[in-house]
Design a protein around this motif. Sequence first.
Motif, mmCIF file in Angstrom:
data_model
loop_
_atom_site.group_PDB
_atom_site.id
_atom_site.type_symbol
_atom_site.label_atom_id
_atom_site.label_comp_id
_atom_site.label_asym_id
_atom_site.label_seq_id
_atom_site.Cartn_x
_atom_site.Cartn_y
_atom_site.Cartn_z
ATOM 1 N N GLY A 14 0.230 -1.723 -7.141
ATOM 2 C CA GLY A 14 -0.055 -1.347 -5.766
ATOM 3 C C GLY A 14 -0.721 -2.504 -5.041
ATOM 4 O O GLY A 14 -1.435 -3.309 -5.650
ATOM 5 N N GLY A 15 -0.467 -2.617 -3.746
ATOM 6 C CA GLY A 15 -1.137 -3.643 -2.941
ATOM 7 C C GLY A 15 -0.746 -5.036 -3.372
ATOM 8 O O GLY A 15 0.423 -5.342 -3.584
ATOM 9 N N ASP A 16 -1.758 -5.896 -3.495
ATOM 10 C CA ASP A 16 -1.542 -7.258 -3.969
ATOM 11 C C ASP A 16 -2.008 -7.326 -5.414
ATOM 12 O O ASP A 16 -3.050 -6.784 -5.757
ATOM 13 N N PRO A 41 0.782 -1.233 0.000
ATOM 14 C CA PRO A 41 0.000 0.000 0.000
ATOM 15 C C PRO A 41 0.821 1.295 0.000
ATOM 16 O O PRO A 41 0.264 2.367 -0.154
ATOM 17 N N CYS A 48 -3.785 -0.741 5.491
ATOM 18 C CA CYS A 48 -4.516 0.407 6.046
ATOM 19 C C CYS A 48 -5.103 0.064 7.416
ATOM 20 O O CYS A 48 -5.064 0.878 8.339
ATOM 21 N N TYR A 55 -12.887 -1.068 -1.619
ATOM 22 C CA TYR A 55 -11.834 -0.496 -2.454
ATOM 23 C C TYR A 55 -12.523 0.377 -3.498
ATOM 24 O O TYR A 55 -13.629 0.069 -3.937
ATOM 25 N N MET A 56 -11.857 1.416 -3.946
ATOM 26 C CA MET A 56 -12.366 2.272 -5.024
ATOM 27 C C MET A 56 -13.786 2.756 -4.730
ATOM 28 O O MET A 56 -14.603 2.866 -5.635
ATOM 29 N N THR A 95 -2.139 -6.172 0.725
ATOM 30 C CA THR A 95 -3.242 -5.458 0.096
ATOM 31 C C THR A 95 -3.654 -4.260 0.964
ATOM 32 O O THR A 95 -3.385 -4.226 2.169
ATOM 33 N N ALA A 96 -4.257 -3.278 0.304
ATOM 34 C CA ALA A 96 -4.603 -2.034 0.997
ATOM 35 C C ALA A 96 -5.393 -2.303 2.278
ATOM 36 O O ALA A 96 -5.160 -1.654 3.302
ATOM 37 N N ILE A 121 -9.825 5.760 5.099
ATOM 38 C CA ILE A 121 -8.362 5.755 5.272
ATOM 39 C C ILE A 121 -7.733 6.148 3.935
ATOM 40 O O ILE A 121 -7.884 5.436 2.947
ATOM 41 N N PRO A 166 -5.989 7.731 -3.166
ATOM 42 C CA PRO A 166 -6.612 6.435 -2.883
ATOM 43 C C PRO A 166 -7.129 6.372 -1.452
ATOM 44 O O PRO A 166 -6.408 6.671 -0.504
ATOM 45 N N THR A 167 -8.382 6.008 -1.347
ATOM 46 C CA THR A 167 -9.003 5.914 -0.026
ATOM 47 C C THR A 167 -9.753 4.591 0.088
ATOM 48 O O THR A 167 -10.372 4.133 -0.865
ATOM 49 N N VAL A 193 -5.592 -8.782 -5.945
ATOM 50 C CA VAL A 193 -6.756 -8.220 -5.261
ATOM 51 C C VAL A 193 -7.135 -6.933 -5.991
ATOM 52 O O VAL A 193 -6.394 -5.944 -5.942
ATOM 53 N N PHE A 194 -8.224 -6.959 -6.680
ATOM 54 C CA PHE A 194 -8.681 -5.836 -7.504
ATOM 55 C C PHE A 194 -7.538 -5.245 -8.331
ATOM 56 O O PHE A 194 -7.427 -4.045 -8.483
ATOM 57 N N ARG A 209 -4.380 7.191 1.679
ATOM 58 C CA ARG A 209 -2.919 6.991 1.595
ATOM 59 C C ARG A 209 -2.388 6.228 2.800
ATOM 60 O O ARG A 209 -1.393 6.624 3.430
ATOM 61 N N GLY A 210 -3.080 5.140 3.104
ATOM 62 C CA GLY A 210 -2.705 4.351 4.273
ATOM 63 C C GLY A 210 -1.263 3.882 4.217
ATOM 64 O O GLY A 210 -0.717 3.640 3.137
#
Length: 466
Positions: A301-303, A225, A336, A382-383, A331-332, A409, A439-440, A306-307, A411-412
């Motif tokens: 970003g993240g995994d 993240p 986060c 997400y998103m 993942t986020a 959250i 990104p939140t 995952v999305f 920019r975790g």
Amino acid sequence: MASLALFANVADRRCLVVGAGPVAARKIEALVRAGAPVRVVAPEAVDSIRDHAEAGRIDYQARDFQEKDLEGIFLVVIASSDAALNDKIAEEARGRGLLVNAAHKADAGDVLLPSVIRRDPIQVAICTDGASPVLGRLLRNHLESRIPGAFGRLAALVERFRGAAREKFPERRLRRRFWEAVLTGPVAEQVLDGREAEADSTLQQELERGQVPDTGEVYLVGAGPGDPDLLTFRALRLIHQADVVVYDRLVSDPIMALLRGDIEKIYAGKERAQHAIEQESINALLVRLAREGKRVLRLKGGDPLVFGRGGEEIATLMEEGIPFQIVPGITAANGCASYAGIPLTHRDYAQACIFVTGHLKDGSVNLNWDMLAHPRQTLVFYMGLAGCPEICKQLVQHGLDASTPAALITRGTTPEQRVLTGTLEDLPQLVQSQDVAPPTLIVIGEVVRLREQLRWFQTSGDIAAP
Ligand code: SAH
């Protein structure tokens, strides 16, 4: 202020040291080791400096400093015990445009002689720009213990075979891969093990064979993240080894900074300026780059699964017979939640956790709201920022209490992390009034309450909701 890191060739550059106490002695040591012609001027000198003079390694003049000592000098090290004299010399030397190292006052000079870890011919220099000498020393100890003593011999080996390798592999990329294979393979082990003759002949054979694996590969790597410390070891190794990176908008700057300076960078984000990618799908791009024999880092970003549409990219690689590996990332939701102090599950509050895409199709989120609108489970959207009003409305309509706690959250895990907490009722308004931007991540459920007790990662962006 940030210093410029420089290594200077001082083999025929005259250096002057004013002062001959213990501090001067340390600097003289460094200068002599670098092969500089050194003159030392001071009425008195410590023994080690006298020894150097007697052995003819330096020119020691037992007298006071004179202005003409500065003539023809490249670097002046000022280290006398007389502060006023030091200031005067510093001013005079700078006026003449000389490089000045001032032991008495960092800002009186303009160059530092950093502490170095030596594995000749390799040197690692550490500079904290005066921020923390202790930290610098700790880092030095750390590196001393992590870099094998024989590391320099490895460099010497490469040096010996450099010319031959250049002839065999005129193309830079192939040459680099050859050396990487050598330096991470049995030859390196032989050198580190003290079996240098053996290493020489193995390397000779490998060069004669002249083969470097020439098929490309794709590394589908999750960058996590944002916080670079959350990368896996494997991710880091592959990040350093790739020839080209295809990266997304969500990959954080500190992670991008870990990439090799000469890596080819291709942005695969969705901004309009990037026409190249719009015309050629990312999947096809990965295939093409790998076919060119490159090691392709697909950094997400993240995994990646995952999305992240990583599955689609890998499916294409499989069809095309391109070798690949997948490196999971944090993942986020995990990153986060941890950095916000919100457990995703909890014995008393949530027995399940669901990751959901909040991406709206035709203005409505076509999700199974009946399944989502349950107490005793955590929802992570997400998103979901644009769809936030719709998400909150649907969850309440399908039976969740409007007072269900929720968190935004942004920019975790980064220094800009910002966490806002509220309820399903006031969340959309919070997004508006606090200018929440992507990104939140949206976390919904009773577990959000635990943040009050468990928050630990503080950033300036944090605000508790009213
Ligand atoms: N593959 C990624 C998700 C990509 S979808 C992963 O596993 O994390 C993009 C969404 O992820 C963003 O809209 C946002 O909701 C979320 N996200 C990614 N990084 C984030 C971060 N550092 N802070 C908050 N949300 C983040």
